[in-house]
Design an enzyme around this catalytic site. Sequence first.
Site, PDB file in Angstrom:
ATOM      1  N   ASP A   1       5.793   8.544  10.855  1.00 28.00           N
ATOM      2  CA  ASP A   1       6.362   9.411   9.819  1.00 28.00           C
ATOM      3  C   ASP A   1       5.583  10.707   9.629  1.00 28.00           C
ATOM      4  OD1 ASP A   1       4.215   8.006   8.780  1.00 28.00           O
ATOM      5  OD2 ASP A   1       4.970   8.101   6.739  1.00 28.00           O
TER       6      ASP A   1
ATOM      7  N   ASP B   1       2.352  11.429   8.886  1.00 25.13           N
ATOM      8  CA  ASP B   1       1.279  11.698   7.923  1.00 25.13           C
ATOM      9  C   ASP B   1      -0.114  11.414   8.470  1.00 25.13           C
ATOM     10  OD1 ASP B   1       1.599   8.977   7.885  1.00 25.13           O
ATOM     11  OD2 ASP B   1       1.936   8.805   5.722  1.00 25.13           O
ATOM     12  N   ARG B   2      -0.206  10.726   9.602  1.00 21.82           N
ATOM     13  CA  ARG B   2      -1.533  10.451  10.173  1.00 21.82           C
ATOM     14  C   ARG B   2      -1.884  11.444  11.265  1.00 21.82           C
ATOM     15  NH1 ARG B   2      -2.730   4.033  10.499  1.00 21.82           N
ATOM     16  NH2 ARG B   2      -2.082   3.587   8.353  1.00 21.82           N
TER      17      ARG B   2
ATOM     18  N   THR C   1       0.843  -1.202   0.000  1.00 18.19           N
ATOM     19  CA  THR C   1       0.000   0.000   0.000  1.00 18.19           C
ATOM     20  C   THR C   1       0.875   1.248   0.000  1.00 18.19           C
ATOM     21  OG1 THR C   1      -1.598  -1.234   1.352  1.00 18.19           O
ATOM     22  CG2 THR C   1      -1.958   1.124   1.149  1.00 18.19           C
TER      23      THR C   1
ATOM     24  N   SER D   1       6.013   3.952   8.610  1.00 15.99           N
ATOM     25  CA  SER D   1       4.840   4.672   9.100  1.00 15.99           C
ATOM     26  C   SER D   1       4.524   4.382  10.573  1.00 15.99           C
ATOM     27  CB  SER D   1       3.650   4.348   8.194  1.00 15.99           C
ATOM     28  OG  SER D   1       2.555   5.129   8.532  1.00 15.99           O
ATOM     29  N   HIS D   2       3.376   3.794  10.814  1.00 20.00           N
ATOM     30  CA  HIS D   2       2.894   3.573  12.179  1.00 20.00           C
ATOM     31  C   HIS D   2       3.346   2.233  12.739  1.00 20.00           C
ATOM     32  CE1 HIS D   2       0.345   2.077   9.042  1.00 20.00           C
ATOM     33  NE2 HIS D   2      -0.048   1.133   9.878  1.00 20.00           N
TER      34      HIS D   2
ATOM     35  N   ASP E   1       1.655   9.947  13.693  1.00 20.66           N
ATOM     36  CA  ASP E   1       2.273   8.619  13.682  1.00 20.66           C
ATOM     37  C   ASP E   1       3.776   8.678  13.413  1.00 20.66           C
ATOM     38  OD1 ASP E   1       2.122   9.361  11.008  1.00 20.66           O
ATOM     39  OD2 ASP E   1       1.986   7.281  10.333  1.00 20.66           O
TER      40      ASP E   1
ATOM     41  N   ARG F   1       7.760  -2.697   2.846  1.00 27.78           N
ATOM     42  CA  ARG F   1       7.902  -2.772   4.307  1.00 27.78           C
ATOM     43  C   ARG F   1       8.239  -4.182   4.726  1.00 27.78           C
ATOM     44  NH1 ARG F   1       3.039   0.804   6.707  1.00 27.78           N
ATOM     45  NH2 ARG F   1       3.555   2.598   5.426  1.00 27.78           N
TER      46      ARG F   1
HETATM   47  C1  G1P Z   1      -3.089   1.327   5.783  1.00 24.81           C
HETATM   48  C2  G1P Z   1      -4.360   2.124   5.732  1.00 24.81           C
HETATM   49  C3  G1P Z   1      -4.377   2.975   4.486  1.00 24.81           C
HETATM   50  C4  G1P Z   1      -3.127   3.847   4.439  1.00 24.81           C
HETATM   51  C5  G1P Z   1      -1.889   2.984   4.590  1.00 24.81           C
HETATM   52  C6  G1P Z   1      -0.624   3.823   4.697  1.00 24.81           C
HETATM   53  O1  G1P Z   1      -3.026   0.456   4.668  1.00 24.81           O
HETATM   54  O2  G1P Z   1      -5.504   1.304   5.785  1.00 24.81           O
HETATM   55  O3  G1P Z   1      -5.546   3.759   4.473  1.00 24.81           O
HETATM   56  O4  G1P Z   1      -3.056   4.550   3.233  1.00 24.81           O
HETATM   57  O5  G1P Z   1      -1.990   2.185   5.759  1.00 24.81           O
HETATM   58  O6  G1P Z   1      -0.648   4.664   5.800  1.00 24.81           O
HETATM   59  P1  G1P Z   1      -3.441  -1.092   4.751  1.00 24.81           P
HETATM   60  O7  G1P Z   1      -2.634  -1.702   5.866  1.00 24.81           O
HETATM   61  O8  G1P Z   1      -4.903  -1.114   5.099  1.00 24.81           O
HETATM   62  O9  G1P Z   1      -3.147  -1.639   3.395  1.00 24.81           O
HETATM   63 ZN    ZN Z   2       2.352   7.172   8.327  1.00 32.57          ZN
END
Ligand code: G1P
Ligand code: ZN
Length: 538
Positions: free
Chosen positions: A278, A280-281, A17, A112-113, A276, A21
């Site tokens: 990085d 962005d959240r 996505t 990210s998170h 979060d 990672r």
């Molecule tokens: C998740 C979130 C999605 C976001 C992505 C990156 O992806 O659901 O909305 O864009 O993290 O922060 P997912 O793990 O659902 O593929």
């Molecule tokens: Zn993030």
Amino acid sequence: MSKVVPTTAFEGQKPGTSGLRKKVTVFQQPNYAENFIQSIFDSLEGFAGQTLVIGGDGRFYNSQVIQTAIRIAAANGFGRVLVGRGGLLSTPAASNVIRQYKAFGGIILSASHNPGGPDGDFGIKYNISNGGPAPEKITNAIFEHSKKITQYRIAEAADIDLNTLGKSTVEGMAVEVIDPVADYAKLMQRLFDFDAIRALFQSGFRMRFDAMHAITGPYAHEILEGILGAPAGTVVNGTPLPDFGGHHPDPNLVHAKELYDLMMSPQAPDLGAASDGDGDRNLIIGRNIFVNPSDSLALLAANAHLAPGYAKGLVGIARSMPTSAAADRVAQRLGIGCYETPTGWKFFGNLLDADKATICGEESAGTGSNHVREKDGLWAVLLWLNILAVRRESVETIVKAHWASYGRNYYSRHDYEEVDADGANLLMKGLRDRFATLPGSHGIVAVDDFAYDDPIDGSRTEGQGIRLMFGEGTRIVFRLSGTGTSGATLRVYIERYEADPAKHDLDPQVALADLIALADSIAGIKQHTGRVTPDVIT
Ligand code: G1P
Ligand code: ZN
């Protein structure tokens, strides 16, 4: 001197996505990061002599990979690298730097998170010249190159001193260590009424911003406490740590529970917010009220004109498919375009570039606008502050007034994390196999697997989530995450629209209880995942 190093391909270097990672230990294998970075460059054309932006969220392994990326960029012919001091750049700040300095693209090091540290996760993402995540055409090409890579080029140079602002060179390529915060802070100042927000703080308004020991600490310190004059101590956990203090830097009700508890207590300040790993959240909590991200998107869109940067109004709103339709109602009333895209910020890029949408959002705590091409945590917090500074009402009053005016989209996401991948795939297959028979049962009127035809470039993206639609905005969506690093994560999104203000005060888990039970009985969640309850409920 640069050298050519023979290598062999690794399996599974497929961007998900949001970039590639994997566990840190996977990235630590010799040549793993090198292969992927070379595969990125092998997928691109025309970057000789151009600028590349590099930065990350400061997690464990960040500084090593930054040095590697600089050396590979030099050997591949980039003319200049801009890198954030300390190797740091929040994802939205990196997007801004790419745009502002007209860079060819950028490499963002982040998971990210996801948790960090030696046993945590790491990630590499490529962003294109508009500042946004590479579209699928490029991520697919990267994956194809990663499968057949036989060598990479790398400069044999000493490490760059990342902690001092200034210029140096690596094999003729200029390297500039830049202030990670300055340009971003100026951009925020152009978009928002900083005087009004400063006056709000002066009037005694109090907030807590939890940076979760991640990248937004330096940004929030400088902007909130520095420029906007919020009292010292407004920003907590404001020093980025390589392992985020052992926590998940995920601003949700599980990992930011302390903030949530504070906001529900008699000591609550007026606003609670978090971001979060990085940056962005965003998480927004008012005194006594959690603002679910789908509602936050709708509210921000409905009130954006109160901020100078959006005073002329919005051209359109875009949201990812699983995000609630609350924003659609705002778009409808404003008479502007409304777009439904697959999950992931990369799908908003074309709409923003073509000026079809001004504000975009996802239910996963992501909101942003055309100021950059990433979602932006602090931006959302500052827009909330700007709205609060103008309206001078509590978050709760503003949210409830919004529901009264537009109706409430009761909404919840249930996550079953790191479940057995075979079970999760079987669950999805089981649903797909019943596409013909499900409509007509349980009140279901239609079923599909969401597909998106990009209105700008005509590309088609399929298999983006199974939707059970019950009519009048009621639906259950099943999707497998594309960001996890072990097993599979099942996300179940549940939504029901309620127009009657007399029925707006229910806990979403109560309001949606029948649908939640139905989701399990139709899909067999317990049976396929072995889980009785979700790990995270938002
Ligand atoms: C998740 C979130 C999605 C976001 C992505 C990156 O992806 O659901 O909305 O864009 O993290 O922060 P997912 O793990 O659902 O593929
Ligand atoms: Zn993030």
